[in-house]
Design an enzyme around this catalytic site. Structure first.
Site, mmCIF file in Angstrom:
data_model
loop_
_atom_site.group_PDB
_atom_site.id
_atom_site.type_symbol
_atom_site.label_atom_id
_atom_site.label_comp_id
_atom_site.label_asym_id
_atom_site.label_seq_id
_atom_site.Cartn_x
_atom_site.Cartn_y
_atom_site.Cartn_z
ATOM 1 N N GLU A 67 0.744 -1.284 -0.037
ATOM 2 C CA GLU A 67 0.057 0.076 -0.038
ATOM 3 C C GLU A 67 0.863 1.346 -0.051
ATOM 4 O O GLU A 67 0.612 2.225 -0.843
ATOM 5 C CB GLU A 67 -0.621 0.029 1.354
ATOM 6 N N CYS A 102 0.225 0.561 8.362
ATOM 7 C CA CYS A 102 -0.225 1.069 6.765
ATOM 8 C C CYS A 102 -1.455 1.592 7.067
ATOM 9 O O CYS A 102 -1.552 2.915 6.252
ATOM 10 C CB CYS A 102 -0.404 -0.165 5.981
ATOM 11 N N ALA A 172 9.672 -35.926 -8.578
ATOM 12 C CA ALA A 172 10.020 -36.346 -9.990
ATOM 13 C C ALA A 172 10.103 -37.826 -10.259
ATOM 14 O O ALA A 172 10.942 -38.493 -9.491
ATOM 15 C CB ALA A 172 11.043 -35.360 -10.554
ATOM 16 N N LEU A 222 20.043 -25.890 -5.479
ATOM 17 C CA LEU A 222 18.770 -25.439 -4.744
ATOM 18 C C LEU A 222 18.636 -23.844 -4.958
ATOM 19 O O LEU A 222 17.958 -23.213 -4.051
ATOM 20 C CB LEU A 222 18.570 -25.847 -3.372
ATOM 21 N N ARG A 225 17.697 -20.735 -11.030
ATOM 22 C CA ARG A 225 18.814 -20.322 -12.363
ATOM 23 C C ARG A 225 17.977 -20.370 -13.541
ATOM 24 O O ARG A 225 18.655 -19.582 -14.448
ATOM 25 C CB ARG A 225 19.813 -21.327 -12.511
ATOM 26 N N GLY A 305 14.905 -36.409 0.096
ATOM 27 C CA GLY A 305 14.738 -37.601 -0.762
ATOM 28 C C GLY A 305 13.542 -38.295 -0.189
ATOM 29 O O GLY A 305 12.725 -37.714 0.429
#
Length: 372
Positions: A67, A102, A172, A222, A225, A305
């Site tokens: 804000e 704020c 994966a 980690l 990139r 893992g």
């Protein structure tokens, strides 16, 4: 949960202009997601009396909240924010933390109306921001595009309500659910396109956790990139890689420098590991995960893992499963599983969730599953 509709005075909370500005504010918040912890990734749009829009997104601590960034953008352009409408994805803060409240700046600026996506469950706010704005004579509409905003801010809302980070488990695997060969080799199962998409997931989260075994076996860095061109944080990556300074708000160099998540290793990481410098944690995940909230973690990505993933799943700590499936088959029971450890003893006890997204990423498929 979507915020309660707190609009007053018979105002419409779903006009085309309100929805358009709130959707844009949400996009602005997403452009800095992963860089603002422990603060939420809030976006804001200030619509001046003449219809000009000024944008803001939360800066990394101890920077400005969204804000204030939007109000400052208007002033830099020579526009008085008095009488303007301020759209913000989250209820403005009403307490002094790293910055002043704020609501004080909003009231002092003479803003005429504040439109809020969702109210803040943080006990330091939790409706007090709305009350203070109304007490100052400012019209407030809350709950605008609440479902859309809630989807963006869900990890933050979850962390404030549950006391532990929102946990994303990334996996994966092959089509038969294997993450590595019998000789423990595991790079790379998925395609470059899927790996770039996984970097976007990494950029989205403010912290990442892996087991020490994964560090020793794969030596991952980690870091972020690469990102797909469509990722909202791509301008931050380009800025960081080029060493540029931002030309205008809301992008900041500080946000670009925080694009990499904080790295946590469960166990001891070798001194020469690419993940260094990292924070080493010990103990069961039952004790480790809630403690990460004390370290300011809002959204935690777990990348392995199999032992860490299995324990996390059995503890019921996974809030979002992201599984990348490659068109590959290991073809046996001696390769590495996605989740190690004991499984459900009967089919009646199989864990079942809800698939909320499924899409092709290069030759692979990404499936996002939430608990049912």
């Amino acid at each position: 949960m979507p915020a309660e509709n707190l609009s007053a005075g018979g105002e419409s909370v779903d006009s085309a202009a309100d929805l358009a500005h709130m959707h844009r504010a949400t996009q602005l918040g997403e452009s800095v997601r992963g860089t603002t912890a422990p603060n939420p990734w809030v976006g804001a749009v200030l619509a001046s009396a003449d219809g000009t829009a000024f944008e803001g997104a939360t800066e990394p601590p101890p920077g400005r909240h969204a804000e204030i960034v939007a109000l400052d953008a208007a002033r830099r352009a020579g526009v008085d924010p008095a009488g303007a409408t301020l759209y913000t994805t989250l209820e403005p803060c009403s307490h002094t933390g790293r910055t002043a409240p704020c609501i004080e700046a909003i009231i002092a600026a003479g803003v005429g109306r504040v439109v809020i996506g969702v109210t803040d469950p943080d006990p330091n706010v939790s409706g007090s921001g709305v009350e203070a704005l109304r007490a100052a004579g400012i019209k407030v509409s809350a709950g605008v595009a609440a479902e859309f905003v809630d989807s963006s801010l869900r990890p933050y809302l979850h962390q404030r309500q549950s006391g532990r980070p929102w946990v994303v488990l990334k996996l994966a695997a092959t089509l038969d659910g294997r993450t590595g060969a019998p000789d423990s080799t595991s790079q790379w199962i998925t395609s470059p396109e899927a790996r770039a998409d996984a970097h976007a997931l990494r950029a989205r989260c403010d912290a990442v956790l892996v087991g020490a075994g994964t560090v020793r076996a794969d030596d991952p860095s980690l870091t972020v990139r690469e990102l797909p061109p469509s990722d909202p944080r791509r301008p931050l990556l380009d800025m960081r890689e080029a060493g540029d300074e931002p030309d205008d708000l809301p992008l900041t160099r500080a946000a670009a420098d925080r694009l990499d998540p904080r790295r946590f290793v469960l166990g001891m990481a070798p001194a020469e590991a690419k993940v260094q410098p990292c924070m080493e944690v010990s103990g069961s995940l039952r004790s480790v995960v809630p403690r990460l909230t004390d370290d300011g973690v809002v959204e935690l990505l777990v990348e392995g893992g199999a032992n860490v993933a299995g324990e996390l799943h059995r503890e019921g700590f996974v809030d979002e499963y992201v599984v990348y499936l490659a068109p590959a088959i290991a073809g046996g029971d001696d390769s590495l599983p996605m989740l190690a450890g004991p499984g459900a003893p009967t089919i009646a006890e199989f864990w079942r969730g809800q698939i909320v997204d499924m899409r092709s990423i290069g030759p692979d498929v990404r499936i996002t599953v939430l608990p049912g």
